[in-house]
Design an enzyme around this catalytic site. Structure first.
Site, short mmCIF file in Angstrom:
data_model
loop_
_atom_site.label_atom_id
_atom_site.label_comp_id
_atom_site.label_asym_id
_atom_site.label_seq_id
_atom_site.Cartn_x
_atom_site.Cartn_y
_atom_site.Cartn_z
CB SER A 168 -16.66 1.65 2.07
OG SER A 168 -16.84 0.69 1.25
N GLY A 169 -13.98 2.58 -0.31
CA GLY A 169 -12.49 2.46 0.12
C GLY A 169 -12.20 3.98 0.08
NE ARG A 219 -1.63 -0.41 4.66
CZ ARG A 219 -2.12 0.73 3.84
NH1 ARG A 219 -1.73 0.40 1.85
NH2 ARG A 219 -3.39 1.13 4.48
NE ARG A 265 -13.06 18.05 9.10
CZ ARG A 265 -11.36 18.18 8.46
NH1 ARG A 265 -10.34 18.73 8.39
NH2 ARG A 265 -10.93 16.80 8.97
CB SER A 266 -15.46 15.43 14.22
OG SER A 266 -14.93 15.30 13.31
CB VAL A 304 -12.10 2.73 8.35
CG1 VAL A 304 -11.59 1.55 9.52
CG2 VAL A 304 -11.81 2.11 7.21
CG HIS A 355 -12.50 -3.99 -2.16
ND1 HIS A 355 -13.30 -2.98 -2.32
CD2 HIS A 355 -11.40 -3.59 -1.56
CE1 HIS A 355 -12.36 -1.58 -1.57
NE2 HIS A 355 -11.43 -2.00 -1.66
CB CYS A 390 -9.39 -2.87 1.83
SG CYS A 390 -9.13 -1.47 1.11
CB THR A 431 -16.07 11.06 13.15
OG1 THR A 431 -14.81 11.64 12.46
CG2 THR A 431 -16.27 11.82 14.01
#
Ligand code: A2P
Ligand code: 11C
Length: 338
Positions: free
Chosen positions: A158-159, A99, A39-40, A14, A242, A128, A11
């Site tokens: 939106s990042g 990562r 919640r979803s 991304v 970006h 990103c 939801t």
């Protein structure tokens, strides 16, 4: 071969793009499930015209799943991704949780597809701002070894997920109506009509975590610890994509024409570099596009060293996240690892 797929954090900003990307690229899906928090639960999302109800993410949700795309934040990934991997599911994790772990591959398919291995079930999707930089650096590095990178980023809200998008929207709407701008909750300061030179928290050396991600992830993806990176990451009032001003120093001459030639042959890159006709990449036009755009390629006039400057723009939710994740899944299939 068709695969059983799960999207974790379906939801989110991304997650929703991951679902669209699987659809648009016609990923061979046998079955798909959408997972998120309580919640979803029950919320309906559409996949190929069919409504699918969101389910609660549980430790055993990975049973019977071939590939799970995770984008629910580092805390969720730390807790749940290893359980999925233990159940034999490939996890492509968009968070920063794994990562830099030595055992985990950090992959941009155009750069280091060879790091994908059958036995390494947990795979990290890079940050990103790193992805769109390394995809441009790699072909140049292959030709003239890059010694040093200095990069300044201009990163979209939106990042910071759906809450980041909402915050810029609400502040801008209030400003347009002449109302008091609502207090910030996601960012450190008001983001509308402002720039914030802080993304993520500060580390001991004065750089932020986001800046250190750009340095450390670049070395790992490029497989070269000798590349030095100094980044300044800035949040800007742009919804998507970006932008990055990148300076590189190479160990041998690399002309703008050579760089253009190399980049124009690189998968995933489109050159937009015609200053006379005002052609250069901009975030507004990169939105919803799968390409990484490069322009403003020029030699650094301030030094006799071999240095080049250029401007890179890409949709942070697509190549910066959902698209790269789906391309990793496609590469696993192509290499018959899954
Ligand atoms: P939910 O919508 O149920 O909160 P974004 O990056 O846009 O903020 O999205 C974050 C995504 O991660 C959302 O899909 C969110 O689901 C999901 N998420 C956050 N916390 C959890 C959790 N504890 N368990 C499962 N999913 C989570
Ligand atoms: C941003 N790059 O633009 C961040 C978002 O390490 O996955 C991704 C954070 C991360 O805010």
């Amino acid at each position: 071969r068709k695969l059983k797929v799960a999207v974790v954090g379906a939801t989110g900003a991304v997650g929703l793009e991951m679902i669209k990307m699987l659809e648009n690229r016609n990923f061979p899906v046998e079955s798909i499930k959408f997972l998120a928090s309580e919640r979803s639960v029950g919320k309906k999302l559409i996949y190929k015209g069919k409504e699918i109800a969101v389910e609660l993410l549980k430790k055993n949700s990975g049973k019977g799943v071939d590939i799970a795309l995770f984008s629910a934040g580092a805390t969720v990934s730390k807790e749940f991704a290893p359980c999925f991997a233990m159940d034999g599911c490939f996890v492509i994790d968009n968070s920063s949780a794994w990562r830099m772990d030595k055992e985990i591959s950090l992959v941009v398919p155009e750069v280091n597809p060879h790091d994908l291995k059958k036995e390494k079930k947990l795979i990290a999707n890079p940050n990103c701002s790193t992805i769109q930089m390394v995809i441009a650096l790699k072909p140049l590095h292959n030709f003239a070894k890059i010694k040093r990178v200095i990069v300044s980023t201009y990163q979209a809200v939106s990042g910071a997920g759906q809450k980041g998008i909402n915050e810029l929207k609400e502040q801008t709407k209030a400003w347009a109506k002449g109302e008091i701008i609502p207090k910030t909750s996601k960012f450190q300061y008001q983001i509308a009509f402002n720039l914030i030179p802080q993304i993520d928290v500060f580390t001991e050396n004065g750089y932020t975590k986001e800046e250190m991600k750009m340095a450390n992830e670049t070395k790992k993806i490029m497989g070269d610890n000798s590349i030095e990176v100094s980044a300044t990451c800035v949040r800007v009032p742009v919804f998507r994509s970006h932008s990055e001003s990148i300076w590189i120093e190479t160990d041998k001459p690399l002309s703008p024409a050579q760089a253009k030639e190399l980049l124009s042959k690189t998968d995933g890159i489109q050159i937009l570099d015609d200053p006379e006709n005002k052609k250069y990449p901009m975030p507004l036009f990169a939105e919803n596009m799968q390409m990484t755009y490069v322009g403003r390629i020029r030699s650094d006039i301030s030094t006799k060293n071999n240095a080049l400057v250029f401007w890179v723009v890409s949709d942070n939710l697509l190549k910066g996240a959902a698209l790269n994740a789906v391309q990793i899944a496609e590469t696993l299939l192509k290499k018959e690892l899954v």
